[in-house]
Design a protein around this motif. Sequence first.
Motif, PDB file in Angstrom:
ATOM      1  N   ILE A 328       0.869  -1.166   0.000  1.00 59.75           N
ATOM      2  CA  ILE A 328       0.000   0.000   0.000  1.00 59.75           C
ATOM      3  C   ILE A 328       0.908   1.219   0.000  1.00 59.75           C
ATOM      4  O   ILE A 328       1.747   1.378   0.893  1.00 59.75           O
ATOM      5  N   VAL A 329       0.770   2.063  -1.022  1.00 55.48           N
ATOM      6  CA  VAL A 329       1.683   3.192  -1.199  1.00 55.48           C
ATOM      7  C   VAL A 329       0.899   4.491  -1.318  1.00 55.48           C
ATOM      8  O   VAL A 329      -0.281   4.489  -1.692  1.00 55.48           O
ATOM      9  N   ASP A 330       1.564   5.594  -1.007  1.00 57.76           N
ATOM     10  CA  ASP A 330       0.917   6.895  -1.181  1.00 57.76           C
ATOM     11  C   ASP A 330       1.169   7.416  -2.588  1.00 57.76           C
ATOM     12  O   ASP A 330       1.811   6.735  -3.414  1.00 57.76           O
ATOM     13  N   GLY A 331       0.694   8.597  -2.864  1.00 52.29           N
ATOM     14  CA  GLY A 331       0.806   9.147  -4.214  1.00 52.29           C
ATOM     15  C   GLY A 331       2.227   9.375  -4.674  1.00 52.29           C
ATOM     16  O   GLY A 331       2.499   9.418  -5.878  1.00 52.29           O
ATOM     17  N   ALA A 332       3.157   9.512  -3.720  1.00 51.93           N
ATOM     18  CA  ALA A 332       4.567   9.717  -4.058  1.00 51.93           C
ATOM     19  C   ALA A 332       5.320   8.405  -4.196  1.00 51.93           C
ATOM     20  O   ALA A 332       6.518   8.400  -4.462  1.00 51.93           O
ATOM     21  N   GLY A 333       4.617   7.270  -3.992  1.00 53.44           N
ATOM     22  CA  GLY A 333       5.257   5.970  -4.111  1.00 53.44           C
ATOM     23  C   GLY A 333       5.871   5.445  -2.835  1.00 53.44           C
ATOM     24  O   GLY A 333       6.494   4.381  -2.832  1.00 53.44           O
ATOM     25  N   LYS A 334       5.702   6.160  -1.727  1.00 54.91           N
ATOM     26  CA  LYS A 334       6.239   5.695  -0.448  1.00 54.91           C
ATOM     27  C   LYS A 334       5.401   4.529   0.068  1.00 54.91           C
ATOM     28  O   LYS A 334       4.175   4.601   0.116  1.00 54.91           O
ATOM     29  N   VAL A 335       6.082   3.452   0.469  1.00 53.12           N
ATOM     30  CA  VAL A 335       5.372   2.281   0.975  1.00 53.12           C
ATOM     31  C   VAL A 335       4.889   2.560   2.395  1.00 53.12           C
ATOM     32  O   VAL A 335       5.683   2.864   3.289  1.00 53.12           O
ATOM     33  N   LEU A 336       3.583   2.450   2.583  1.00 48.87           N
ATOM     34  CA  LEU A 336       2.973   2.690   3.884  1.00 48.87           C
ATOM     35  C   LEU A 336       2.750   1.406   4.664  1.00 48.87           C
ATOM     36  O   LEU A 336       2.825   1.391   5.894  1.00 48.87           O
ATOM     37  N   ALA A 337       2.453   0.326   3.942  1.00 47.03           N
ATOM     38  CA  ALA A 337       2.110  -0.928   4.607  1.00 47.03           C
ATOM     39  C   ALA A 337       2.192  -2.073   3.617  1.00 47.03           C
ATOM     40  O   ALA A 337       2.193  -1.873   2.398  1.00 47.03           O
ATOM     41  N   HIS A 338       2.281  -3.290   4.154  1.00 49.16           N
ATOM     42  CA  HIS A 338       2.082  -4.524   3.398  1.00 49.16           C
ATOM     43  C   HIS A 338       0.818  -5.172   3.939  1.00 49.16           C
ATOM     44  O   HIS A 338       0.543  -5.102   5.136  1.00 49.16           O
ATOM     45  N   GLY A 339       0.046  -5.803   3.063  1.00 51.24           N
ATOM     46  CA  GLY A 339      -1.155  -6.464   3.532  1.00 51.24           C
ATOM     47  C   GLY A 339      -1.650  -7.500   2.553  1.00 51.24           C
ATOM     48  O   GLY A 339      -1.146  -7.609   1.423  1.00 51.24           O
ATOM     49  N   LEU A 340      -2.617  -8.288   2.987  1.00 55.04           N
ATOM     50  CA  LEU A 340      -3.236  -9.302   2.138  1.00 55.04           C
ATOM     51  C   LEU A 340      -4.541  -8.748   1.594  1.00 55.04           C
ATOM     52  O   LEU A 340      -5.428  -8.329   2.353  1.00 55.04           O
ATOM     53  N   SER A 341      -4.672  -8.734   0.281  1.00 56.51           N
ATOM     54  CA  SER A 341      -5.846  -8.144  -0.354  1.00 56.51           C
ATOM     55  C   SER A 341      -7.068  -9.044  -0.220  1.00 56.51           C
ATOM     56  O   SER A 341      -6.979 -10.269  -0.354  1.00 56.51           O
ATOM     57  N   GLU A 342      -8.211  -8.438   0.024  1.00 62.07           N
ATOM     58  CA  GLU A 342      -9.478  -9.164   0.101  1.00 62.07           C
ATOM     59  C   GLU A 342     -10.121  -9.335  -1.270  1.00 62.07           C
ATOM     60  O   GLU A 342     -11.144 -10.009  -1.403  1.00 62.07           O
ATOM     61  N   TYR A 343      -9.527  -8.714  -2.288  1.00 66.39           N
ATOM     62  CA  TYR A 343     -10.057  -8.804  -3.648  1.00 66.39           C
ATOM     63  C   TYR A 343      -8.922  -9.080  -4.625  1.00 66.39           C
ATOM     64  O   TYR A 343      -7.747  -8.827  -4.315  1.00 66.39           O
ATOM     65  N   ASP A 344      -9.270  -9.568  -5.816  1.00 64.15           N
ATOM     66  CA  ASP A 344      -8.249  -9.669  -6.857  1.00 64.15           C
ATOM     67  C   ASP A 344      -8.051  -8.304  -7.493  1.00 64.15           C
ATOM     68  O   ASP A 344      -8.794  -7.351  -7.212  1.00 64.15           O
ATOM     69  N   ALA A 345      -7.049  -8.180  -8.340  1.00 64.84           N
ATOM     70  CA  ALA A 345      -6.677  -6.874  -8.884  1.00 64.84           C
ATOM     71  C   ALA A 345      -7.801  -6.248  -9.693  1.00 64.84           C
ATOM     72  O   ALA A 345      -8.060  -5.032  -9.600  1.00 64.84           O
ATOM     73  N   ALA A 346      -8.490  -7.055 -10.493  1.00 68.55           N
ATOM     74  CA  ALA A 346      -9.563  -6.511 -11.327  1.00 68.55           C
ATOM     75  C   ALA A 346     -10.706  -5.974 -10.474  1.00 68.55           C
ATOM     76  O   ALA A 346     -11.276  -4.911 -10.766  1.00 68.55           O
ATOM     77  N   GLU A 347     -11.050  -6.708  -9.419  1.00 70.73           N
ATOM     78  CA  GLU A 347     -12.113  -6.245  -8.531  1.00 70.73           C
ATOM     79  C   GLU A 347     -11.695  -4.973  -7.806  1.00 70.73           C
ATOM     80  O   GLU A 347     -12.498  -4.041  -7.642  1.00 70.73           O
TER      81      GLU A 347
END
Length: 380
Positions: A328-347
């Motif tokens: 999970i990154v902000d608009g400048a590309g800084k990494v804020l967090a790592h996490g497991l997504s509840e959806y696939d990329a298309a969703e």
Amino acid sequence: MPIARLSDLADSSLAPRLVIKVGSALLVGPEGVRRAWITQLVAEIAEARGRGQDVIVVSSGAIALGAATLGLEKGGRGSLADAQASAAVGQIALSGLWAELLGAHGITAAQMLLTLEDLEDRRRYLNVTATLTRLLDAGAVPVINENDSVATQEIRFGDNDRLAARVAQAAQASAVVLLSDIDGLYDRHPKLPGAKMIPVVAGVTAEVRAMASTESNSGMGSGGMVSKLQAAEIAELAGICLVIGNGQHERPVARIVGAKDREGIGTLFVPRRKAAARKAWLGGRLRLKGEIVVDDGAAAALGRGSSLLAKGITAVEGVFSRGDPVAIVDGAGKVLAHGLSEYDAAECAAIVGLHSSEQEQVLGYSPRSAVVHRDQMVLK
């Protein structure tokens, strides 16, 4: 009481379990195996065991040893095929050397060859944990290396610094000692005038990262200071200390740890936090399947411990499935967090910026409570 200084590493009550990482250049010199030096290190391992400490060794050197045997140029690193072939030959010699020298002290050596996937996949990671625990309980010293004979550029650690930190997580170790070719972390490149070594670092911050050099003095290994700081970050998530010290001296561990009447020489990274076991594993992952870009409001909410909602997402990058790890990154590309997504990329892409009340019509089913739930997320 937590580890606060280098001498604490010799206290079995403060540091009951150590991971010692040995770089290639320390094991193999221009004339071949540095047997006298390794013999002294093994004696130090035996002393630590005598103090009641468990020891795990993460040992480089297989590629260098195999390349010398096969007569391959560039230390066996001229191509992926050369590295794989060198590792296949060198690993036999490396494991035999450790078994022989540890055996001279009545200690059983156990070889474990790991790939990135062994520690990135949760089930396999837990299997590694179980094996390490059983070996240590049985009195053995696990000797671990990356399985370079099958690893490719896409599925490898690439350096044993980060491997050592991940192994320490899996083994629930107290500290990681990275034996390298430098005394510790300097506030600037150590060759520059006025460079000073930093004895203690409380957490890896942006200022600390700016001090790192990508160079490795030996030219034989694959890990520079950047990889060591990444290892320190991985260890920190699990509440594990990490030490960078110079292994080029006789009895290197004793030089780093010091004694009551003599300060040790090295840089001790003291963790500022300790995540739960699953979050520590998640935060230490090196392979992420995609990125989710968020706005300033979502970034602030994450910092307050909130889950990530679709409303705060501005873009989705990469191809991933539900349950895959993402950054999970902000608009400048800084990494804020790592996490497991509840959806696939298309969703994820389909519900960018939508309130929960608007998502069901797009998804065709009731939306989940979050795109990345806070229980499946670790802040960086």
